[in-house]
Design an enzyme around this catalytic site. Structure first.
Site, mmCIF file in Angstrom:
data_model
loop_
_atom_site.group_PDB
_atom_site.id
_atom_site.type_symbol
_atom_site.label_atom_id
_atom_site.label_comp_id
_atom_site.label_asym_id
_atom_site.label_seq_id
_atom_site.Cartn_x
_atom_site.Cartn_y
_atom_site.Cartn_z
ATOM 1 N N HIS A 41 4.060 -2.328 -5.576
ATOM 2 C CA HIS A 41 4.703 -1.153 -4.981
ATOM 3 C C HIS A 41 5.590 -0.456 -6.015
ATOM 4 O O HIS A 41 5.592 0.770 -6.119
ATOM 5 C CB HIS A 41 5.602 -1.548 -3.792
ATOM 6 C CG HIS A 41 4.879 -2.102 -2.612
ATOM 7 N ND1 HIS A 41 5.180 -3.329 -2.062
ATOM 8 C CD2 HIS A 41 3.887 -1.599 -1.842
ATOM 9 C CE1 HIS A 41 4.408 -3.543 -1.012
ATOM 10 N NE2 HIS A 41 3.603 -2.517 -0.857
ATOM 11 N N LYS A 74 1.678 -5.349 12.555
ATOM 12 C CA LYS A 74 2.152 -6.518 11.803
ATOM 13 C C LYS A 74 3.495 -7.000 12.328
ATOM 14 O O LYS A 74 4.364 -6.176 12.644
ATOM 15 C CB LYS A 74 2.342 -6.149 10.327
ATOM 16 C CG LYS A 74 1.070 -5.784 9.607
ATOM 17 C CD LYS A 74 1.395 -5.383 8.177
ATOM 18 C CE LYS A 74 0.165 -4.914 7.441
ATOM 19 N NZ LYS A 74 0.498 -4.334 6.128
ATOM 20 N N ARG A 104 -5.663 -0.285 -3.760
ATOM 21 C CA ARG A 104 -5.882 -1.473 -4.582
ATOM 22 C C ARG A 104 -7.354 -1.686 -4.900
ATOM 23 O O ARG A 104 -7.705 -2.088 -5.980
ATOM 24 C CB ARG A 104 -5.330 -2.717 -3.875
ATOM 25 C CG ARG A 104 -3.819 -2.760 -3.861
ATOM 26 C CD ARG A 104 -3.335 -3.817 -2.932
ATOM 27 N NE ARG A 104 -3.844 -3.561 -1.586
ATOM 28 C CZ ARG A 104 -3.774 -4.418 -0.585
ATOM 29 N NH1 ARG A 104 -3.226 -5.593 -0.782
ATOM 30 N NH2 ARG A 104 -4.239 -4.114 0.601
ATOM 31 N N SER A 141 2.015 -8.005 0.156
ATOM 32 C CA SER A 141 3.241 -8.618 0.673
ATOM 33 C C SER A 141 2.931 -9.968 1.321
ATOM 34 O O SER A 141 3.735 -10.903 1.243
ATOM 35 C CB SER A 141 3.908 -7.681 1.686
ATOM 36 O OG SER A 141 4.229 -6.456 1.069
HETATM 37 N N1 COA Z 1 0.575 -3.134 -4.827
HETATM 38 C C1 COA Z 1 0.573 -4.288 -4.148
HETATM 39 N N2 COA Z 1 0.407 -4.360 -2.804
HETATM 40 C C2 COA Z 1 0.232 -3.204 -2.147
HETATM 41 C C3 COA Z 1 0.213 -1.979 -2.797
HETATM 42 C C4 COA Z 1 0.407 -1.969 -4.193
HETATM 43 N N3 COA Z 1 0.402 -0.844 -4.887
HETATM 44 N N4 COA Z 1 0.007 -1.021 -1.880
HETATM 45 C C5 COA Z 1 -0.101 -1.635 -0.707
HETATM 46 N N5 COA Z 1 0.037 -2.951 -0.864
HETATM 47 C C6 COA Z 1 -0.075 -3.970 0.171
HETATM 48 C C7 COA Z 1 1.083 -3.978 1.109
HETATM 49 O O1 COA Z 1 2.090 -4.878 0.687
HETATM 50 C C8 COA Z 1 0.449 -4.440 2.389
HETATM 51 O O2 COA Z 1 0.363 -5.868 2.341
HETATM 52 P P1 COA Z 1 0.341 -6.719 3.707
HETATM 53 O O3 COA Z 1 -0.883 -6.283 4.463
HETATM 54 O O4 COA Z 1 0.248 -8.112 3.226
HETATM 55 O O5 COA Z 1 1.605 -6.387 4.450
HETATM 56 C C9 COA Z 1 -0.981 -3.904 2.321
HETATM 57 O O6 COA Z 1 -1.193 -3.631 0.952
HETATM 58 C C10 COA Z 1 -1.220 -2.671 3.118
HETATM 59 O O7 COA Z 1 -0.292 -1.685 2.709
HETATM 60 P P2 COA Z 1 -0.184 -0.323 3.518
HETATM 61 O O8 COA Z 1 -1.544 0.185 3.850
HETATM 62 O O9 COA Z 1 0.738 0.570 2.788
HETATM 63 O O10 COA Z 1 0.387 -0.826 4.893
HETATM 64 P P3 COA Z 1 1.862 -1.020 5.309
HETATM 65 O O11 COA Z 1 1.875 -1.948 6.470
HETATM 66 O O12 COA Z 1 2.717 -1.423 4.158
HETATM 67 O O13 COA Z 1 2.325 0.434 5.746
HETATM 68 C C11 COA Z 1 2.637 2.193 7.366
HETATM 69 C C12 COA Z 1 1.710 1.089 6.822
HETATM 70 C C13 COA Z 1 4.014 1.633 7.689
HETATM 71 C C14 COA Z 1 2.734 3.300 6.318
HETATM 72 C C15 COA Z 1 1.962 2.727 8.652
HETATM 73 O O14 COA Z 1 1.815 1.664 9.578
HETATM 74 C C16 COA Z 1 2.791 3.835 9.297
HETATM 75 O O15 COA Z 1 2.681 4.977 8.880
HETATM 76 N N6 COA Z 1 3.615 3.459 10.326
HETATM 77 C C17 COA Z 1 4.411 4.432 11.080
HETATM 78 C C18 COA Z 1 3.665 4.835 12.380
HETATM 79 C C19 COA Z 1 2.557 5.818 12.020
HETATM 80 O O16 COA Z 1 2.808 6.958 11.705
HETATM 81 N N7 COA Z 1 1.296 5.341 12.071
HETATM 82 C C20 COA Z 1 0.166 6.113 11.583
HETATM 83 C C21 COA Z 1 -0.414 7.010 12.608
HETATM 84 S S1 COA Z 1 -1.278 6.128 13.840
#
Ligand code: COA
Length: 167
Positions: A17, A41, A90, A128
């Protein structure tokens, strides 16, 4: 001023990140890292802890702000007057989900764009969940998370582990 937003659940923030944050911050006047809830999650760290971790590891990045929001990302982007969000990809396997999210967000807020940065090769495998799993079993997480937050993360994961053992 060109502002972009880097959203995530950051449970916890990883070196992957941080790599995206540093690279995206160079492309914009301001980058807002927003800690959001992913309803799919169950988080290990509280929102406050996750925000503190992001603040600690970005404190030297002058054009980076850290925030949190309890709601839809597309609404947050509108409120902050940003034209875009940045996401890290990724692998090809991330694409389908990210594409769906990008289209959903665009449907809710037609003025926002989703920009994708490729994850640097050394962090392709990272997530994560990996950090939590390695930490949970007492492994070394120093390759995965920035140094400033290793102790805080290790302590919390151990505490959660003890609570599970005592059940
Ligand atoms: N390097 C390493 N790991 C990375 C990465 C990077 N560059 N980018 C992403 N990851 C990992 C994250 O740690 C995460 O790991 P995990 O699954 O073990 O937790 C995984 O990849 C997925 O990341 P991401 O797709 O960014 O998911 P997220 O859970 O971190 O974020 C939100 C998702 C919070 C942005 C999304 O749920 C959201 O927008 N929530 C608000 C409500 C909303 O508007 N929803 C969308 C409309 S329905």
């Amino acid at each position: 001023m060109r502002t972009t937003i880097y959203p995530g659940s950051f449970d916890p923030i990883t070196k992957g990140h941080l790599d995206i944050i540093k690279r995206a911050a160079k492309l914009f006047d301001k980058l807002i890292v927003v800690v959001l809830t992913n309803p799919d999650k169950e988080a290990c760290f509280t929102i406050r802890e996750r925000v503190e971790f992001v603040e600690k590891v970005t404190k030297d990045l002058e054009n980076v702000e850290v925030d949190t929001f309890d709601g839809l990302l597309a609404d947050y982007v509108k409120i902050r007057g940003a034209g875009s969000i940045v996401k890290g990809l990724r692998a090809l396997s991330d694409f389908e989900y990210e594409f769906q999210m990008a289209l959903t967000n665009k449907q809710i807020n037609p003025d926002m764009e989703t920009l994708f940065l490729n994850t640097s090769s050394e962090y392709m495998y990272l997530s994560s969940s990996i950090v939590k799993q390695v930490g949970f079993f007492g492994g070394d997480i120093s390759d995965f998370v920035p140094e400033e937050i290793i102790d805080d993360i290790t302590k919390k994961i151990r505490k959660v582990g003890e609570q599970i053992d005592n059940r």
